[in-house]
Design a protein around this motif. Structure first.
Motif, short mmCIF file in Angstrom:
data_model
loop_
_atom_site.label_atom_id
_atom_site.label_comp_id
_atom_site.label_asym_id
_atom_site.label_seq_id
_atom_site.Cartn_x
_atom_site.Cartn_y
_atom_site.Cartn_z
N SER A 1 0.83 -1.21 0.00
CA SER A 1 0.00 0.00 0.00
C SER A 1 0.86 1.25 0.00
O SER A 1 2.06 1.23 0.33
CB SER A 1 -0.93 0.00 1.22
N ASP A 2 0.24 2.37 -0.36
CA ASP A 2 0.93 3.67 -0.35
C ASP A 2 1.31 4.08 1.07
O ASP A 2 2.33 4.76 1.26
CB ASP A 2 0.03 4.73 -0.97
N ARG A 3 0.49 3.71 2.05
CA ARG A 3 0.78 4.11 3.43
C ARG A 3 2.11 3.53 3.90
O ARG A 3 2.93 4.22 4.52
CB ARG A 3 -0.35 3.67 4.34
N ARG B 1 5.65 5.50 4.56
CA ARG B 1 6.34 5.35 5.85
C ARG B 1 7.80 4.93 5.64
O ARG B 1 8.68 5.30 6.42
CB ARG B 1 5.61 4.33 6.72
N VAL B 2 8.05 4.15 4.57
CA VAL B 2 9.43 3.80 4.24
C VAL B 2 10.23 5.06 3.93
O VAL B 2 11.39 5.21 4.35
CB VAL B 2 9.44 2.83 3.04
N ILE B 3 9.60 5.98 3.23
CA ILE B 3 10.29 7.24 2.92
C ILE B 3 10.57 8.02 4.20
O ILE B 3 11.65 8.62 4.36
CB ILE B 3 9.43 8.07 1.95
N ASP B 4 9.63 8.00 5.14
CA ASP B 4 9.88 8.68 6.42
C ASP B 4 11.01 8.02 7.19
O ASP B 4 11.81 8.70 7.85
CB ASP B 4 8.60 8.68 7.26
N ILE B 5 11.08 6.68 7.12
CA ILE B 5 12.13 5.97 7.85
C ILE B 5 13.51 6.23 7.23
O ILE B 5 14.49 6.50 7.93
CB ILE B 5 11.81 4.46 7.88
N THR B 6 13.56 6.15 5.91
CA THR B 6 14.86 6.30 5.23
C THR B 6 15.23 7.75 4.95
O THR B 6 16.41 8.05 4.71
CB THR B 6 14.82 5.52 3.90
N VAL C 1 4.70 11.03 -2.50
CA VAL C 1 3.82 10.21 -3.33
C VAL C 1 4.58 9.67 -4.53
O VAL C 1 4.45 8.50 -4.91
CB VAL C 1 2.59 11.02 -3.76
N TRP C 2 5.41 10.53 -5.14
CA TRP C 2 6.18 10.09 -6.31
C TRP C 2 7.20 9.03 -5.93
O TRP C 2 7.34 8.00 -6.61
CB TRP C 2 6.87 11.31 -6.92
N LEU C 3 7.91 9.26 -4.84
CA LEU C 3 8.90 8.27 -4.39
C LEU C 3 8.22 6.96 -3.98
O LEU C 3 8.75 5.88 -4.24
CB LEU C 3 9.71 8.84 -3.23
N ALA C 4 7.04 7.06 -3.32
CA ALA C 4 6.33 5.85 -2.91
C ALA C 4 5.93 5.03 -4.13
O ALA C 4 6.05 3.80 -4.14
CB ALA C 4 5.10 6.22 -2.09
N SER C 5 5.45 5.70 -5.18
CA SER C 5 5.09 4.98 -6.39
C SER C 5 6.31 4.34 -7.03
O SER C 5 6.24 3.21 -7.54
CB SER C 5 4.41 5.94 -7.37
N ALA D 1 9.93 -3.77 5.65
CA ALA D 1 9.53 -4.70 6.72
C ALA D 1 9.19 -3.94 7.99
O ALA D 1 8.16 -4.20 8.63
CB ALA D 1 10.65 -5.70 6.97
N GLN D 2 10.05 -2.97 8.37
CA GLN D 2 9.79 -2.20 9.57
C GLN D 2 8.55 -1.33 9.42
O GLN D 2 7.73 -1.19 10.34
CB GLN D 2 11.00 -1.34 9.91
N ALA D 3 8.38 -0.74 8.23
CA ALA D 3 7.21 0.11 8.00
C ALA D 3 5.92 -0.72 8.05
O ALA D 3 4.89 -0.25 8.56
CB ALA D 3 7.33 0.81 6.64
#
Length: 466
Positions: free
Chosen positions: A78-80, A84-89, A113-117, A154-156
């Motif tokens: 999912s996008d969520r 969250r991966v972007i927030d972690i990294t 949103v762009w990086l998540a996609s 995995a953590q996200a």
């Protein structure tokens, strides 16, 4: 087209087929060598869906296990989770990714949103068929980066799964907290109504006044029945006052019994004196006077006893009226206490209902508070991702094999297309298909002639006479 014609075409265009095949193979090899190497990092997660929840105690039914695992796969992709991966990294704060986003979108939209996609496009999530293990794979050009991204996913996912579990519990806890305040007010109001009623009527719900008053009413009723019996008996005796000497009080009175005994003795003495001295003798008159006195005393005593029966009857009637009034007053008191007890019972039921509702909501509040504060999930990292040592692509051998297959197909296709554009006679079948063109003979090639002569000598019949 027959098989022979197809083989003749392939033989005639063999150089074209080999050329196309060589071009495709060389191109595939060149592309495989030119393309940057790709690395794939993998991590394995285990979802413990069979153990009971430590707070709620519920379990996921076995028939819903496949659906539950599929839901977890969708959550990972999912996008969520990706955001969250972007927030972690912290990828959105790195200059190179900001430049890539500027070039791709010209600064429009949200970089997260762009990086998540972009991250999701290279992520592969696969659940195991017969277990609760989910494998995460991410492919990229930097081995250190792909391992970091997989571990971040995995953590996200674990954090998101915990949030999805905790957020509803927090909302329910907030709602239960507000509801608890209202139920507490209702309980206090019900208790106040009960207390005010008890103070107003000087009654305690747990005292035994009703039992005491009921026992007193029963005792008064027993006394009333006894007094009524005495009065009835007194009336019956009073009605027999015309024959007072027959009343039990008279016959059983010791004084009257003594007087009657004395009277009988005097009468007997009078009869003796009368027989011996005569009826006019002074001694007989003296005894007769004593007999009259005794009879007068017996009569007066009998009248006194008969008069006492009337007095007893009047006393019994007064006593009966008094006890009857006391019984009626006690009945009213008991009825009043019962009415108060019924009202208190209603108020107590209101208090108990409010208490049960308050206890139930309080219990649910405690459970949801515990659930909202939990930091444990049923997901664990089985195998964390490590930096891959060998690239996963491009695969030279696989690409060459595919290039050989594709090149062969393209070569054969090219040969057939060239043959269609430049049609030539390749054998007898091509001549037989032409109209009004008779076949006079076939001139074999040198190789065919040699092979044919050898076979003719080999299978030639022997001449007769040998």
């Amino acid at each position: 087209m027959t098989l022979q014609q197809f083989l003749l075409i392939l033989r005639a265009r063999f150089r074209v087929i080999c050329g196309v095949l060589a071009i495709v193979v060389v191109a595939a090899a060149a592309v495989s060598l030119i393309l940057p190497k790709k690395y794939t990092a993998q991590a394995a997660l285990v979802v413990d869906a069979k153990s009971a929840d430590p707070i709620l105690g519920n379990m996921i039914p076995s028939q819903m296990m496949a659906s539950y695992i599929a839901t977890q796969v969708d959550i990972i992709a999912s996008d969520r989770v990706a955001q969250r991966v972007i927030d972690i990294t912290g990828l959105d704060k790195q200059p190179q990714f900001q430049e890539m986003w500027q070039e791709a979108t010209e600064g429009r939209g949200d970089i997260k949103v762009w990086l998540a996609s972009a991250l999701k496009s290279r992520l592969d999530v696969k659940p195991a068929r017969e277990s609760n293990v989910i494998t995460l794979s991410y492919t990229g050009s930097n081995p250190e980066f792909v391992a970091m991204v997989v571990n971040a996913f995995a953590q996200a996912y674990i954090d998101t799964a915990l949030e999805l579990k905790v957020e509803p519990a927090r909302q329910y806890a907030s709602w239960f907290d507000e509801r608890t305040k209202g139920l507490r007010d209702d309980l206090e109001a019900a208790q106040k109504r009960l207390s005010d009623y008890e103070q107003q009527h000087q009654i305690i719900a747990s005292d035994g006044r009703l039992d005491v008053e009921t026992a007193r009413l029963a005792e008064l009723s027993t006394q009333l029945v006894a007094v009524q019996g005495l009065r009835a008996d007194s009336r019956s005796r009073q009605s027999q006052s015309g024959a007072a000497e027959l009343l039990p009080e008279v016959t059983q009175n010791p004084l009257i019994s003594n007087l009657k005994s004395e009277l009988a003795r005097k009468e007997a003495e009078r009869d003796q004196l009368r027989g011996r001295l005569g009826p006019n003798h002074p001694e007989v008159g003296k005894v007769a006077a004593e007999i009259g006195s005794l009879r007068q005393r017996i009569g007066s005593e009998t009248q006194r006893i008969a008069a006492s029966l009337g007095t007893t009857s009047r006393i019994s009637a007064a006593r009966e009226e008094e006890i009857a009034a006391a019984v009626e007053a006690q009945k009213a008191r008991v009825l009043e206490l019962k009415a108060h007890r019924d009202s208190i019972a209603v108020l107590q039921r209101d208090v108990e209902a409010a208490q049960r509702a308050y206890d139930l909501v309080t219990q649910r509040l405690a459970t949801t508070n515990l659930e909202s504060q939990t930091q444990q999930t049923n997901v664990a990292v089985l195998t964390p991702a490590t930096e891959p040592l060998w690239p996963s692509g491009p695969r030279l051998l696989v690409n060459l094999l595919l290039a050989i297959i594709v090149g062969g197909v393209l070569g054969v296709g090219s040969a057939l297309l060239i043959e269609l554009a430049d049609r030539r006679v390749r054998g007898e079948d091509d001549l037989s298909s032409l109209p009004d063109v008779p076949i006079l003979g076939v001139i074999p090639s040198a190789g065919e002639a040699l092979a044919g002569g050898f076979l003719a000598r080999l299978f030639r019949r022997p001449a007769e006479g040998y």
